[in-house]
Scaffold this active site. Sequence first.
Site, PDB file in Angstrom:
ATOM      1  CB  THR A 177     112.152  74.955   5.175  1.00  0.00           C
ATOM      2  OG1 THR A 177     112.224  76.322   4.788  1.00  0.00           O
ATOM      3  CG2 THR A 177     111.976  74.848   6.679  1.00  0.00           C
ATOM      4  CG  ASP A 178     114.600  78.007   0.782  1.00  0.00           C
ATOM      5  OD1 ASP A 178     113.619  77.843   0.051  1.00  0.00           O
ATOM      6  OD2 ASP A 178     114.917  79.117   1.237  1.00  0.00           O
ATOM      7  CB  ILE A 179     118.710  72.967   1.954  1.00  0.00           C
ATOM      8  CG1 ILE A 179     119.479  74.278   1.730  1.00  0.00           C
ATOM      9  CG2 ILE A 179     119.584  71.767   1.604  1.00  0.00           C
ATOM     10  CD1 ILE A 179     120.616  74.493   2.691  1.00  0.00           C
TER      11      ILE A 179
END
Length: 420
Positions: A177-179
């Site tokens: 989800t960060d990337i």
Amino acid sequence: MPDGTQHSRTGPLKGLKVIDLSHIMAGPACAMLLADMGADVIKVERIPQGDDSRRMVPPTIGDESAAFLIMNRNKRGLALDLQPEAGRNVLSRLLRNADVLIENFRRGAMEQMGFGYDAVHALNPKLVYCSISGFGRTGPYADRGGFDLVAQGMSGLMSITGEGPGHPPVKIGAPVTDITAGVLACVGILAALHSRESTGQGQMVDTSLFEAGIIHTYWHSAMCFATGRAPGPMGTAHPLNAPYQAFPTSDGWITVGAANQGNWLRLVDALGAPELCPKLDEDPRFSTNADRMRNLAALTATLTPVFQRRSSAEWLRRLEQAGVPAGPVLEVGQMHADPQALAREMVVETVHPTAGNVKAIGLPIKFSDTPGDVRRAAPLFGQHTREVLRENGFSDTEIDQLLSQGVIQMPDSVQKGTTL
């Protein structure tokens, strides 16, 4: 091989100026993509701590955090204390002629510093203001902090990841989800810049880790919308096609993507087991994709011992000859050495002023006429402070005064005007 002193930029975003106030991963990933495509990205780190990823150790390369190095290449570094008015004035001068601002603080933090969207838009109406957060800037969760683990859980991803029903929920190994939030932010910024061409105005781009996780549930959401039932984890299998999963071989694992009827028939032929192939081809449990999905456990149990008869290399050769999509399950280090990854320049190397040669992941987007590239290693803390301030109209006398006041910071090697 790029070195740490190169300042030239190529790529379709050459000439774009980006102020990166973000930290750790989602924002830095967005800024790194823009930098790889030619933008001049100035990473502003707070004094005295800098980006939190500088302390995500071990491992280190030299004395530098490997986590920081891989997310911040191609950027110039400026260390700035935004608490005093003098520091805020420095950022204001940088923003007056910038194209993009990226931040990933909790809601309200930028407003408290005087750099909320309304204030920055008034300062520079053409600037695109990108905010990445845990849950977005609106809604009942807008004030919550955001972490990949929490977003994976709340977006449904952990409920569909793992070995199967009855097993604990499993986080996807990568901080997906960060990337993905960083990629979505990059897409949003480019769309807003395109809109600016006709309107002359910048705008707010707002995305989140939560939404970044949700978009990975397209297939599973389709099933839930259609049936009213939430699908669960299936190991490496696919929720809509079979066989489409990993199988053990005599010496490892391979993935097999026989996801349509043509590939299924080619797989049956490639298996080369006369006693089994007619049964597979004619067994009503396996005759169509719908049949195979209804009988997935039986299909897996039937195929597994067949694949265990040969090595991964033997199966991959057979399947390639038959035209069946398949591949090995590689460890990360094996992926780095894979000839296709190398041919696509997905492993690159830079020279860092103190860490020496540093490997990184390359730009995953290729351009025929304006190629992006990896030009420099991640900056030392405050490495380009003097250089950036000079470009924005600060005299050396002003810079030295800011330095003496602790408003800015730079390595000893550049305090007297030299550049690393």
